[in-house]
Design a protein around this motif. Structure first.
Motif, PDB file in Angstrom:
ATOM      1  N   THR A  21       0.831  -1.207   0.000  1.00 44.24           N
ATOM      2  CA  THR A  21       0.000   0.000   0.000  1.00 44.24           C
ATOM      3  C   THR A  21       0.864   1.256   0.000  1.00 44.24           C
ATOM      4  O   THR A  21       0.605   2.195  -0.748  1.00 44.24           O
ATOM      5  CB  THR A  21      -0.934   0.005   1.231  1.00 44.24           C
ATOM      6  OG1 THR A  21      -1.711  -1.190   1.230  1.00 44.24           O
ATOM      7  CG2 THR A  21      -1.855   1.205   1.206  1.00 44.24           C
ATOM      8  N   ALA A  22       1.903   1.263   0.823  1.00 38.88           N
ATOM      9  CA  ALA A  22       2.802   2.417   0.867  1.00 38.88           C
ATOM     10  C   ALA A  22       3.505   2.605  -0.478  1.00 38.88           C
ATOM     11  O   ALA A  22       3.633   3.738  -0.959  1.00 38.88           O
ATOM     12  CB  ALA A  22       3.812   2.241   1.985  1.00 38.88           C
ATOM     13  N   ALA A  23       3.947   1.532  -1.089  1.00 38.21           N
ATOM     14  CA  ALA A  23       4.613   1.623  -2.389  1.00 38.21           C
ATOM     15  C   ALA A  23       3.656   2.159  -3.447  1.00 38.21           C
ATOM     16  O   ALA A  23       4.038   2.983  -4.286  1.00 38.21           O
ATOM     17  CB  ALA A  23       5.151   0.256  -2.801  1.00 38.21           C
ATOM     18  N   TYR A  24       2.408   1.743  -3.409  1.00 38.92           N
ATOM     19  CA  TYR A  24       1.406   2.210  -4.363  1.00 38.92           C
ATOM     20  C   TYR A  24       1.157   3.714  -4.188  1.00 38.92           C
ATOM     21  O   TYR A  24       1.095   4.465  -5.164  1.00 38.92           O
ATOM     22  CB  TYR A  24       0.109   1.427  -4.180  1.00 38.92           C
ATOM     23  CG  TYR A  24      -1.007   1.870  -5.094  1.00 38.92           C
ATOM     24  CD1 TYR A  24      -0.950   1.598  -6.456  1.00 38.92           C
ATOM     25  CD2 TYR A  24      -2.104   2.556  -4.603  1.00 38.92           C
ATOM     26  CE1 TYR A  24      -1.959   2.005  -7.302  1.00 38.92           C
ATOM     27  CE2 TYR A  24      -3.114   2.970  -5.441  1.00 38.92           C
ATOM     28  CZ  TYR A  24      -3.044   2.691  -6.788  1.00 38.92           C
ATOM     29  OH  TYR A  24      -4.049   3.106  -7.625  1.00 38.92           O
ATOM     30  N   ILE A  25       1.060   4.165  -2.949  1.00 39.92           N
ATOM     31  CA  ILE A  25       0.842   5.587  -2.679  1.00 39.92           C
ATOM     32  C   ILE A  25       2.031   6.413  -3.153  1.00 39.92           C
ATOM     33  O   ILE A  25       1.859   7.454  -3.792  1.00 39.92           O
ATOM     34  CB  ILE A  25       0.556   5.809  -1.182  1.00 39.92           C
ATOM     35  CG1 ILE A  25      -0.802   5.209  -0.818  1.00 39.92           C
ATOM     36  CG2 ILE A  25       0.615   7.292  -0.831  1.00 39.92           C
ATOM     37  CD1 ILE A  25      -1.078   5.158   0.670  1.00 39.92           C
ATOM     38  N   VAL A  26       3.236   5.949  -2.866  1.00 45.13           N
ATOM     39  CA  VAL A  26       4.431   6.663  -3.319  1.00 45.13           C
ATOM     40  C   VAL A  26       4.490   6.690  -4.842  1.00 45.13           C
ATOM     41  O   VAL A  26       4.793   7.715  -5.450  1.00 45.13           O
ATOM     42  CB  VAL A  26       5.709   6.034  -2.718  1.00 45.13           C
ATOM     43  CG1 VAL A  26       6.962   6.594  -3.372  1.00 45.13           C
ATOM     44  CG2 VAL A  26       5.740   6.240  -1.214  1.00 45.13           C
ATOM     45  N   TYR A  27       4.174   5.578  -5.486  1.00 45.74           N
ATOM     46  CA  TYR A  27       4.171   5.516  -6.948  1.00 45.74           C
ATOM     47  C   TYR A  27       3.190   6.528  -7.536  1.00 45.74           C
ATOM     48  O   TYR A  27       3.504   7.233  -8.484  1.00 45.74           O
ATOM     49  CB  TYR A  27       3.804   4.097  -7.405  1.00 45.74           C
ATOM     50  CG  TYR A  27       3.551   3.999  -8.890  1.00 45.74           C
ATOM     51  CD1 TYR A  27       4.608   3.999  -9.789  1.00 45.74           C
ATOM     52  CD2 TYR A  27       2.252   3.903  -9.394  1.00 45.74           C
ATOM     53  CE1 TYR A  27       4.385   3.912 -11.149  1.00 45.74           C
ATOM     54  CE2 TYR A  27       2.022   3.825 -10.741  1.00 45.74           C
ATOM     55  CZ  TYR A  27       3.091   3.828 -11.629  1.00 45.74           C
ATOM     56  OH  TYR A  27       2.865   3.753 -12.973  1.00 45.74           O
ATOM     57  N   ARG A  28       1.989   6.612  -6.953  1.00 48.39           N
ATOM     58  CA  ARG A  28       0.985   7.561  -7.444  1.00 48.39           C
ATOM     59  C   ARG A  28       1.459   9.003  -7.267  1.00 48.39           C
ATOM     60  O   ARG A  28       1.217   9.843  -8.125  1.00 48.39           O
ATOM     61  CB  ARG A  28      -0.348   7.370  -6.715  1.00 48.39           C
ATOM     62  CG  ARG A  28      -0.978   6.001  -6.883  1.00 48.39           C
ATOM     63  CD  ARG A  28      -1.753   5.866  -8.103  1.00 48.39           C
ATOM     64  NE  ARG A  28      -2.887   6.760  -8.058  1.00 48.39           N
ATOM     65  CZ  ARG A  28      -3.907   6.695  -8.867  1.00 48.39           C
ATOM     66  NH1 ARG A  28      -3.954   5.751  -9.759  1.00 48.39           N
ATOM     67  NH2 ARG A  28      -4.872   7.554  -8.800  1.00 48.39           N
ATOM     68  N   GLN A  29       2.152   9.290  -6.184  1.00 49.92           N
ATOM     69  CA  GLN A  29       2.653  10.643  -5.940  1.00 49.92           C
ATOM     70  C   GLN A  29       3.790  10.985  -6.902  1.00 49.92           C
ATOM     71  O   GLN A  29       3.865  12.098  -7.416  1.00 49.92           O
ATOM     72  CB  GLN A  29       3.140  10.787  -4.494  1.00 49.92           C
ATOM     73  CG  GLN A  29       2.045  10.719  -3.467  1.00 49.92           C
ATOM     74  CD  GLN A  29       1.094  11.896  -3.559  1.00 49.92           C
ATOM     75  OE1 GLN A  29       1.506  13.014  -3.842  1.00 49.92           O
ATOM     76  NE2 GLN A  29      -0.170  11.650  -3.321  1.00 49.92           N
ATOM     77  N   VAL A  30       4.674  10.036  -7.146  1.00 48.61           N
ATOM     78  CA  VAL A  30       5.832  10.276  -8.007  1.00 48.61           C
ATOM     79  C   VAL A  30       5.412  10.442  -9.461  1.00 48.61           C
ATOM     80  O   VAL A  30       5.923  11.312 -10.174  1.00 48.61           O
ATOM     81  CB  VAL A  30       6.868   9.141  -7.853  1.00 48.61           C
ATOM     82  CG1 VAL A  30       7.949   9.226  -8.917  1.00 48.61           C
ATOM     83  CG2 VAL A  30       7.473   9.180  -6.467  1.00 48.61           C
ATOM     84  N   THR A  31       4.472   9.623  -9.929  1.00 50.36           N
ATOM     85  CA  THR A  31       4.055   9.690 -11.325  1.00 50.36           C
ATOM     86  C   THR A  31       3.083  10.822 -11.585  1.00 50.36           C
ATOM     87  O   THR A  31       2.823  11.159 -12.734  1.00 50.36           O
ATOM     88  CB  THR A  31       3.416   8.367 -11.776  1.00 50.36           C
ATOM     89  OG1 THR A  31       2.275   8.092 -10.963  1.00 50.36           O
ATOM     90  CG2 THR A  31       4.408   7.236 -11.722  1.00 50.36           C
ATOM     91  N   GLY A  32       2.525  11.422 -10.535  1.00 52.30           N
ATOM     92  CA  GLY A  32       1.599  12.531 -10.714  1.00 52.30           C
ATOM     93  C   GLY A  32       0.185  12.097 -11.004  1.00 52.30           C
ATOM     94  O   GLY A  32      -0.660  12.911 -11.332  1.00 52.30           O
ATOM     95  N   LYS A  33      -0.098  10.827 -10.907  1.00 54.96           N
ATOM     96  CA  LYS A  33      -1.450  10.333 -11.146  1.00 54.96           C
ATOM     97  C   LYS A  33      -2.232  10.379  -9.846  1.00 54.96           C
ATOM     98  O   LYS A  33      -1.726  10.063  -8.785  1.00 54.96           O
ATOM     99  CB  LYS A  33      -1.417   8.902 -11.674  1.00 54.96           C
ATOM    100  CG  LYS A  33      -0.718   8.780 -13.000  1.00 54.96           C
ATOM    101  CD  LYS A  33      -0.658   7.352 -13.436  1.00 54.96           C
ATOM    102  CE  LYS A  33       0.099   7.209 -14.741  1.00 54.96           C
ATOM    103  NZ  LYS A  33       0.253   5.837 -15.150  1.00 54.96           N
ATOM    104  N   SER A  34      -3.484  10.779  -9.934  1.00 51.82           N
ATOM    105  CA  SER A  34      -4.319  10.829  -8.743  1.00 51.82           C
ATOM    106  C   SER A  34      -5.763  10.561  -9.117  1.00 51.82           C
ATOM    107  O   SER A  34      -6.096  10.359 -10.283  1.00 51.82           O
ATOM    108  CB  SER A  34      -4.195  12.182  -8.047  1.00 51.82           C
ATOM    109  OG  SER A  34      -4.808  13.173  -8.840  1.00 51.82           O
TER     110      SER A  34
END
Length: 48
Positions: A13-26
């Motif tokens: 879950t933490a990796a998914y949240i970080v990935y979404r923040q880094v890629t700019g997808k929300s």
């Protein structure tokens, strides 16, 4: 065993949240820094 499963769920879950923040997808098109068909359609509807 439950501790290992819980740890895996937390880290995934933490990796998914970080990935979404880094890629700019929300979840919200306004926050997205990329172009997508849904965002383009919303901008077209706002212009009308």
């Amino acid at each position: 065993m439950a501790t290992i499963i819980l740890a895996v769920i937390i880290f995934v879950t933490a990796a998914y949240i970080v990935y979404r923040q880094v890629t700019g997808k929300s979840q919200h098109c306004e926050q997205c820094n990329c172009s997508c068909p849904a965002k383009n359609a919303q901008e077209t509807n706002k212009a009308k």
